[in-house]
Every structure is written in C-alpha cells, then in structure tokens.
Design an enzyme around this catalytic site. Structure first.
Site, PDB file in Angstrom:
ATOM      1  N   ARG A  15     -38.348 -23.366 -37.908  1.00  0.00           N
ATOM      2  CA  ARG A  15     -38.856 -24.423 -38.794  1.00  0.00           C
ATOM      3  C   ARG A  15     -37.881 -25.598 -38.929  1.00  0.00           C
ATOM      4  NH1 ARG A  15     -40.580 -20.174 -43.460  1.00  0.00           N
ATOM      5  NH2 ARG A  15     -39.051 -18.910 -42.338  1.00  0.00           N
ATOM      6  N   TYR A 365      -3.384 -55.789 -38.194  1.00  0.00           N
ATOM      7  CA  TYR A 365      -3.444 -54.486 -37.543  1.00  0.00           C
ATOM      8  C   TYR A 365      -2.019 -53.960 -37.434  1.00  0.00           C
ATOM      9  CZ  TYR A 365      -3.537 -50.794 -34.143  1.00  0.00           C
ATOM     10  OH  TYR A 365      -3.351 -49.588 -33.535  1.00  0.00           O
ATOM     11  N   TYR A 386       0.204 -51.222 -27.728  1.00  0.00           N
ATOM     12  CA  TYR A 386      -0.345 -50.576 -26.531  1.00  0.00           C
ATOM     13  C   TYR A 386      -0.243 -51.534 -25.358  1.00  0.00           C
ATOM     14  CZ  TYR A 386      -3.813 -47.932 -23.784  1.00  0.00           C
ATOM     15  OH  TYR A 386      -4.456 -47.202 -22.817  1.00  0.00           O
TER      16      TYR A 386
HETATM   17  C1  UD1 Z   1     -37.551 -14.172 -46.729  1.00  0.00           C
HETATM   18  C2  UD1 Z   1     -38.280 -13.066 -47.494  1.00  0.00           C
HETATM   19  C3  UD1 Z   1     -38.991 -13.686 -48.682  1.00  0.00           C
HETATM   20  C4  UD1 Z   1     -38.038 -14.442 -49.564  1.00  0.00           C
HETATM   21  C5  UD1 Z   1     -37.253 -15.467 -48.757  1.00  0.00           C
HETATM   22  C6  UD1 Z   1     -36.134 -16.015 -49.620  1.00  0.00           C
HETATM   23  C7  UD1 Z   1     -38.868 -11.371 -45.820  1.00  0.00           C
HETATM   24  C8  UD1 Z   1     -39.984 -10.820 -45.005  1.00  0.00           C
HETATM   25  N1  UD1 Z   1     -39.202 -12.419 -46.606  1.00  0.00           N
HETATM   26  O1  UD1 Z   1     -38.543 -15.023 -46.197  1.00  0.00           O
HETATM   27  O2  UD1 Z   1     -39.632 -12.659 -49.445  1.00  0.00           O
HETATM   28  O3  UD1 Z   1     -38.729 -15.063 -50.629  1.00  0.00           O
HETATM   29  O4  UD1 Z   1     -36.657 -14.847 -47.603  1.00  0.00           O
HETATM   30  O5  UD1 Z   1     -35.491 -17.085 -49.024  1.00  0.00           O
HETATM   31  O6  UD1 Z   1     -37.781 -10.871 -45.774  1.00  0.00           O
HETATM   32  N2  UD1 Z   1     -33.523 -12.869 -39.976  1.00  0.00           N
HETATM   33  C9  UD1 Z   1     -32.917 -12.056 -39.024  1.00  0.00           C
HETATM   34  N3  UD1 Z   1     -33.696 -11.481 -38.085  1.00  0.00           N
HETATM   35  C10 UD1 Z   1     -35.041 -11.640 -38.023  1.00  0.00           C
HETATM   36  C11 UD1 Z   1     -35.647 -12.465 -38.994  1.00  0.00           C
HETATM   37  C12 UD1 Z   1     -34.863 -13.076 -39.967  1.00  0.00           C
HETATM   38  O7  UD1 Z   1     -31.703 -11.876 -39.047  1.00  0.00           O
HETATM   39  O8  UD1 Z   1     -35.667 -11.058 -37.139  1.00  0.00           O
HETATM   40  C13 UD1 Z   1     -32.666 -13.544 -40.972  1.00  0.00           C
HETATM   41  C14 UD1 Z   1     -32.787 -15.057 -40.879  1.00  0.00           C
HETATM   42  O9  UD1 Z   1     -31.776 -15.562 -40.008  1.00  0.00           O
HETATM   43  C15 UD1 Z   1     -32.587 -15.494 -42.318  1.00  0.00           C
HETATM   44  C16 UD1 Z   1     -33.047 -14.304 -43.145  1.00  0.00           C
HETATM   45  O10 UD1 Z   1     -33.106 -13.206 -42.261  1.00  0.00           O
HETATM   46  O11 UD1 Z   1     -31.234 -15.774 -42.619  1.00  0.00           O
HETATM   47  C17 UD1 Z   1     -34.407 -14.552 -43.778  1.00  0.00           C
HETATM   48  O12 UD1 Z   1     -35.364 -14.803 -42.747  1.00  0.00           O
HETATM   49  P1  UD1 Z   1     -36.465 -15.939 -42.880  1.00  0.00           P
HETATM   50  O13 UD1 Z   1     -37.285 -15.929 -41.655  1.00  0.00           O
HETATM   51  O14 UD1 Z   1     -35.855 -17.212 -43.282  1.00  0.00           O
HETATM   52  O15 UD1 Z   1     -37.335 -15.355 -44.075  1.00  0.00           O
HETATM   53  P2  UD1 Z   1     -38.266 -16.138 -45.081  1.00  0.00           P
HETATM   54  O16 UD1 Z   1     -39.545 -16.439 -44.422  1.00  0.00           O
HETATM   55  O17 UD1 Z   1     -37.543 -17.267 -45.685  1.00  0.00           O
HETATM   56 CA    CA Z   2     -35.567 -18.188 -45.316  1.00  0.00          CA
END
Ligand code: UD1
Ligand code: CA
Length: 463
Positions: A15, A365, A386
C-alpha cells in the site's frame, strides 16, 4: 521468567507503492522500524526478534548497530505465519512475549510497560493493546461478548453491525509463551489467503485462556503505517509530541505547527523558535537563542544566546555562545564559529574555524580557513582554496583587517594585526602588522568622458 519481544516486519507493504521496504521509510529522520526497536529496547527485554522476508538485507543493515535476532518468514503468508517464524527463535524459552507490528512507530515505552503490567496483574494469557477510532478505518475490530473479549474481526471481514465497533486492535499484544502453541490452530483466511494473527483471540477464548483487551493509548500513538498518508500523519503526530515536550521544558515557538524537530535534538530553556525551522539529527541548541524563520540546522551544536537569522542552513557545525549567523548564511560541515562572532548576509563557510569576535558580515566565501579572533572580513572576500586538484588552507591571524573584495589564494597566511587593502588578490604571505595591497594603481584620464559624449551626440544627430 523472561521478557521476549517480537517485531513483525516481513509484510510486503504494497500500500506504500514504494521500492523501499515499508519499515525503512522515515519519520522525523528515523526509520519506522528503528522507532519500534528503540521503544522496546527501553524495556530491556532478554531478546528482540525481528521477522523479515528472505530478501531483506536492507532492513538487517539498517539495524546492524542493535542487538537483534532475525527470523526469516519465507513467504508473506500473514501475521500469524510471521509470528510462527519468530516462535522458532524462542523455542524452549518460557516467559512473556510482547508482539508488535514493525509499522506502528509512535508507541511509547510507557504504554508497552502498562500493557505488560496489566497483563500480569489480570493474570491473562493473551492481552491486546487497543484504542478507539472514529470514522472509516481498516483496523481489526475488538468484538466483545458482554465484558469479555470474544474475537478480533478484520475490517474486510466485518459484517455491517461489527463495522460500527470503535475499539480496534493496535497490532500489539502481550502473551505468555504457552499461548504460542495456539498459532498451529489458526486456519488460512479464505478472503486474503493469509494466516491472521488476530484469529488467535477466538482460539484462546475457545481453549479457556484468559484474554483481555485494554485501551491504553490513542490513535496519535498507535497509528499503523500502511500508506503514505499514514506516514505523513504519523510524522505530524510525532512533530506535535516533540514540540509539546520542548514547550513544557521552557522553549518557545511562535507557530508550533510549522516547526520540525528530530527526536534526538536537545534544546535549552528560553530559546525562541520562529516558523518554518527544521532541526535535524543530533543537534543541540543552547539557552536563550533566537532562531528566525526558514532555517535548517543539521547535526550541529549551537551554544547559548546565539542568534540565527532568517533562511540560514547549518550543517555539522559548531556555533559558540552569543554568536550571530545569517540571514541567508550557509555553514557547511566542520565549521566552528567563535563566541560573539558575526557571520552575516550571504556568507558561505566550509570547514573553517572563525575566531571569537571575528566578523564576516556580507557576501563572502571562507573555505578551509583559520580566522583568528576579532578579524574583520570585508564584503565579498573569497578564499581561493581549490586549484582544480588540491584544497589549500588560508590562515588569517588575530586582529587582521581584510578589505572588501579581496581574494586570498591559498595556501596563504596573513600575519597578526595585518591589513589588506580592498580589491587585493593576495598570493604571498603578509607579515604581521603589514599592509598588503595588490590592485593596479588607478589612472584618471581627464576629460575622457566629455570627448566621448560629443562623438555620441554627433552620431545620433546624423541618424
Ligand atoms: C494488522 C491487524 C489488524 C490491526 C492492525 C494494526 C492482522 C491480520 N491484522 O492489520 O487487526 O488493527 O494490524 O495496525 O494481524 N507482516 C509480516 N508478514 C506477513 C504479513 C505482515 O511480517 O506475512 C507484518 C508487516 O510487515 C507489518 C505487520 O505484520 O509490520 C502488520 O501487517 P499489516 O499487513 O500491516 O497488517 P494490517 O492490515 O495493518
Ligand atoms: Ca499495518
């Protein structure tokens, strides 16, 4: 019993629409992930595990000065899968696990501490850090059955009634290590094809574990960065937080909405900061200073009672007490401006030491120069440092007077107390107390212009 922290940072961050991993985007000059790592480091955990994707050397590089265990999530199969990758690094460990998203940079250490304390006091196995939001948003909804937490339902999955729920998931949890085994029971979400960590809540409830959700922060602290808009908003929240801190500590701002101060900057009391001032990196500003509009200060040390006039740029330099710099001055790296010295309009200084009480008030300068105390540098003076190959030094000793429009061809030295006549090109050392003048003597041709005027008039009358 130990405290272990896991930071999830292996998501795609699509995103953001960026070639840079999401958690390496910066807020107030600091990568998102470093904000999170710093917040948890202050809790002094036994271990910090950061979950990253296989091709994420950039993230590992950005954290190489920190004590971190990296876990690799092979494919971005969701937050539950990411925590599973981290759990392997915690195998055999018993204690409390603090789980955070790598994209929630503004969380305060004190809030995390309160979550841990609440978790322990209520003897919960799983505790969720929640907050309330108004309007449209994409956070997971905290669904309650009476008082007790029943589930977290993701925005995309929430039915009409559930969409109205205002308590939402911050993506920060505290759990006992015994809860990690529940990750195995999480099934793939058919809509997104991911394993949602949020599903652990209903599973824990079903297994009879104590689960709680606690509103311990607000959106300004728990905002998650998914888009460039979120990044910008977080920057503004952090800006407000930093400026408020300095207001409380005795610093004045004419317009707090237009000032940007990095988290590691220090400012002493009674300093006044005008609009559109940016202070970055590891800068320190003393007491009683006035910083006028449109100025940027980077990695610099500014003493007490210093005046920085409008539209000035100061990079990696030191300004001593009661000096004045600007307007429209540029201090380039490694410059030192002495106490009570004055650097004025349109003066550029590079890698130079300017003595106490010295003045360069206009259009100069000064590069690779050592300027002694109380030297007066006339308007338009230039150090020619320089020669196209090498940089050389100009030394002007204490008390010298350099006339306007002088060029000092380095390497060259002007001895203590010497004078240089205006318009000179100085190529040889000037002895102490001497006067050096190198301009061609002036010749006046009497009546020359009058003759020319006659010719011009006769020409135009012909036309
Ligand atoms: C997530 C939560 C949501 C919460 C929000 C808060 C879940 C399913 N949803 O949504 O309930 O309100 O955070 O900000 O958990 N990540 C990984 N591996 C993956 C996917 C994600 O390491 O496969 C990490 C991302 O890098 C990120 C974090 O997990 O730092 C959260 O992932 P993101 O996709 O941003 O979740 P949200 O849709 O924001
Ligand atoms: Ca997030």
């Amino acid at each position: 019993m130990g405290l272990f922290t896991v930071i999830l940072a292996a998501g795609l961050g699509t995103r953001m629409k960026s070639a840079t991993p999401k958690v390496l985007h910066t807020i107030n000059g600091k990568a998102i992930i470093r904000h999170v790592v710093d917040a948890v480091t202050a809790l002094n955990p036994d271990k910090i595990v950061v979950v990253v994707s296989p091709g994420s050397s950039m993230i590992q590089d950005a954290l190489k000065d920190k004590r971190i265990t990296f876990a690799i999530q092979r494919e971005p199969k969701g937050t539950a899968d990411a925590l599973r990758a981290a759990a392997q690094k915690l195998a055999g460990k018993k204690g409390t696990v603090l789980v955070l998203s790598g994209d929630t940079p503004l969380v305060n250490t004190s809030t995390l501490q309160r979550l841990i304390t609440t978790h322990k006091r209520k003897k919960e196995v799983l505790s969720i850090l929640s907050f309330t939001v108004e309007g449209d948003h994409a956070y997971g909804r905290i669904v309650r059955d009476g008082q007790s937490v029943a589930a977290i339902i993701e925005a995309g999955d929430a039915a009409q009634g559930l969409q109205q729920i205002k308590e939402v998931n911050s993506g920060i949890y505290v759990m006992e290590s015994s809860a990690l085994k529940l990750l195995r029971e999480i099934e793939i979400n058919p809509l997104k094809g991911e394993y949602y960590l949020t599903d652990i809540v209903s599973i824990a409830v079903r297994n009879g574990f104590r689960v709680g959700s606690h509103v311990l922060g607000d959106e300004t602290e728990l905002t998650g960065i998914n888009t460039r808009r979120d990044l910008c908003m977080a920057g503004l929240y952090l800006r407000d937080r930093i400026v408020s801190k300095w207001l409380e500590k005795g610093v004045s701002f004419v317009d707090m909405k237009t000032v940007y101060i990095d988290p590691d900057v220090e400012i002493d009391i009674d300093t006044i900061i005008y609009p559109n001032v940016i202070i970055e990196g590891r800068s320190t500003i003393g007491k009683g200073c006035v910083i006028y509009p449109n100025t940027r200060i980077v990695d610099s040390t500014v003493g007490n009672w210093v005046t920085i006039k409008d539209s000035t740029i100061i990079e990696s330099s030191i300004i001593k007490d009661a000096a004045s710099v600007g307007p429209f001055a540029h201090l380039r790296p490694d410059s030192v401006i002495g106490a009570s010295a004055k650097i004025g309009n349109f003066v550029e200084i590079k890698k130079s030491v300017i003595g106490n009480g010295a003045k360069a008030s206009h259009l100069s300068y000064l590069g690779d120069a050592e300027i002694g105390a109380n030297v007066n540098i006339g308007a338009g003076t230039i150090t020619c440092n320089y020669d196209g190959v090498n940089k050389s030094k100009t030394i002007i000793e204490e008390g010298c007077f350099i006339g306007s429009d002088t060029q000092l061809v380095a390497p060259v030295k002007v001895g203590k107390g010497a004078y240089v006549g205006a318009g000179s090109t100085i190529t040889k050392d000037v002895p102490p107390l001497a006067l050096a003048v190198s301009r061609a003597p002036q010749r006046n041709f009497d009546g020359w212009a009058a003759g020319r005027a006659c010719k011009k008039n006769s020409k135009s009358s012909k036309g």
